[in-house]
Design an enzyme around this catalytic site. Structure first.
Site, PDB file in Angstrom:
ATOM      1  N   GLY A  12       7.103  -8.174  -0.471  1.00 10.49           N
ATOM      2  CA  GLY A  12       5.879  -8.765   0.069  1.00 10.49           C
ATOM      3  C   GLY A  12       5.886 -10.266  -0.129  1.00 10.49           C
ATOM      4  N   GLY A  13       5.225 -10.729  -1.187  1.00 10.05           N
ATOM      5  CA  GLY A  13       5.038 -12.169  -1.425  1.00 10.05           C
ATOM      6  C   GLY A  13       6.312 -12.990  -1.301  1.00 10.05           C
ATOM      7  N   TRP A  44       5.225  -9.107   5.618  1.00 11.80           N
ATOM      8  CA  TRP A  44       4.459 -10.352   5.575  1.00 11.80           C
ATOM      9  C   TRP A  44       2.962 -10.091   5.369  1.00 11.80           C
ATOM     10  CZ3 TRP A  44       6.812 -13.783  10.132  1.00 11.80           C
ATOM     11  CH2 TRP A  44       8.176 -13.976   9.870  1.00 11.80           C
ATOM     12  N   LYS A  45       2.548  -8.844   5.496  1.00 15.65           N
ATOM     13  CA  LYS A  45       1.122  -8.467   5.349  1.00 15.65           C
ATOM     14  C   LYS A  45       0.253  -9.376   6.238  1.00 15.65           C
ATOM     15  CE  LYS A  45       2.160  -6.661   0.817  1.00 15.65           C
ATOM     16  NZ  LYS A  45       1.714  -6.347  -0.521  1.00 15.65           N
ATOM     17  N   GLU A  86      -1.606  -0.305   0.523  1.00 18.82           N
ATOM     18  CA  GLU A  86      -2.838  -0.985   0.962  1.00 18.82           C
ATOM     19  C   GLU A  86      -3.511  -0.207   2.090  1.00 18.82           C
ATOM     20  OE1 GLU A  86      -0.833  -4.741   1.369  1.00 18.82           O
ATOM     21  OE2 GLU A  86      -0.606  -4.727  -0.816  1.00 18.82           O
TER      22      GLU A  86
HETATM   23  P1  PGA Z   1       4.866  -7.633  -3.305  1.00 23.68           P
HETATM   24  O1  PGA Z   1       4.512  -6.564  -2.155  1.00 23.68           O
HETATM   25  O2  PGA Z   1       6.343  -7.901  -3.204  1.00 23.68           O
HETATM   26  O3  PGA Z   1       4.044  -8.846  -2.970  1.00 23.68           O
HETATM   27  O4  PGA Z   1       4.485  -7.013  -4.611  1.00 23.68           O
HETATM   28  C1  PGA Z   1       5.372  -5.501  -1.870  1.00 23.68           C
HETATM   29  C2  PGA Z   1       4.769  -4.610  -0.808  1.00 23.68           C
HETATM   30  O5  PGA Z   1       3.563  -4.376  -0.835  1.00 23.68           O
HETATM   31  O6  PGA Z   1       5.478  -4.113   0.100  1.00 23.68           O
END
Ligand code: PGA
Length: 254
Positions: A234-235, A10-11, A97
């Site tokens: 992620g998204g 979910w970041k 990241e």
């Molecule tokens: P994303 O991110 O699906 O938004 O590209 C994947 C991740 O960073 O784990």
């Protein structure tokens, strides 16, 4: 036979109410699944609340990072023990990241992997090349270096608790995903590297997720590749209506 593993990262997104709502929806829609390993990795401050909602379901919870010391004067950091204490099973380590925005290097990531294993967490180790490295034909060298460095000192037995996520940096959050063939090529390379290090039996059991702009409409093609064993999302993990179809796209699922 490897069970596919789909995890949502979910970041730094969601708030408490939306975290709880998503957790409840996932519990209802996929909470009983036995054919796929499932996890979500919410922001630290929502971990306990999300873990409480998902307790007893098939959806495990993971942290997005941790510090490689059990406790002490490390302002702003969290230990493996703290993650376990609030209900985590997994921890994402070495995410691009963290490497590129926070400047984490291989040595720190290796220390985190060893500490997570020692404490009883299951690391999801992220590796992947930048676009410059891919264009310079250095993908194999970069990914090999990251895997070797991060797994230094990890025993063959401990490998059963490790997942590797291949996430090309140029594909994360950009909408540009690797083709299934590009993903397969790197996944197969990682598996053969592990066979060199720990033998074929360990390598054959290693779950290798693909990550980077995985969406409902590209998930099935990626996951039919023989060495792609699921996804780190992620998204598309922020909405059940996108995350559940990705789970359903796993071979053998649905
Ligand atoms: P994303 O991110 O699906 O938004 O590209 C994947 C991740 O960073 O784990």
């Amino acid at each position: 036979m490897r069970k596919p593993f789909v995890a949502g990262n979910w970041k730094m997104n969601m708030d408490l109410a939306s975290s709880l709502a998503l957790a409840r929806e996932l519990k209802g829609r996929v909470g009983e699944r036995a054919d796929v390993t499932l996890a979500v990795c919410p922001p630290f401050c929502y971990l306990k609340a999300v873990a409480d909602v998902l307790a007893g379901s098939a959806v495990a919870v993971g942290g997005q990072n941790m510090y490689p010391e059990p406790k002490g004067a490390f302002t702003g950091e969290l230990s493996a023990e703290m993650l376990l204490d609030v209900g985590c099973t997994y921890v994402i380590l070495g995410h691009s990241e963290r490497r590129h925005v926070m400047g984490e290097g291989d040595e720190l990531i290796n220390a985190k992997v060893l500490r997570a294993l020692q404490a009883g967490l299951k690391p999801i180790l992220c590796v992947g090349e930048t676009i410059e490295q891919r264009k310079a034909d250095r993908t194999g060298e970069v990914v090999t270096g990251q895997v070797r460095a991060a797994l230094g000192g990890v025993s063959a037995d401990q490998m059963a608790r490790i997942t590797i996520a291949y996430e090309p940096v140029w594909a994360i959050g950009t909408g540009l995903n690797a083709t299934p063939q590009q993903a397969q090529e790197v996944h197969a390379m990682i598996r053969s590297l592990l066979a060199d290090i720990h033998g074929r039996a360990v390598a054959d059991l290693l779950v290798i997720q693909y990550g980077g702009s995985v969406k409902p409409d590209n998930a099935a093609d990626l996951m039919t590749m023989p060495d792609v064993d699921g996804a780190l999302v992620g998204g598309a993990s922020l909405k059940a209506n996108a995350f559940v179809p990705i789970i359903d796209a796993c071979p053998g699922a649905a």
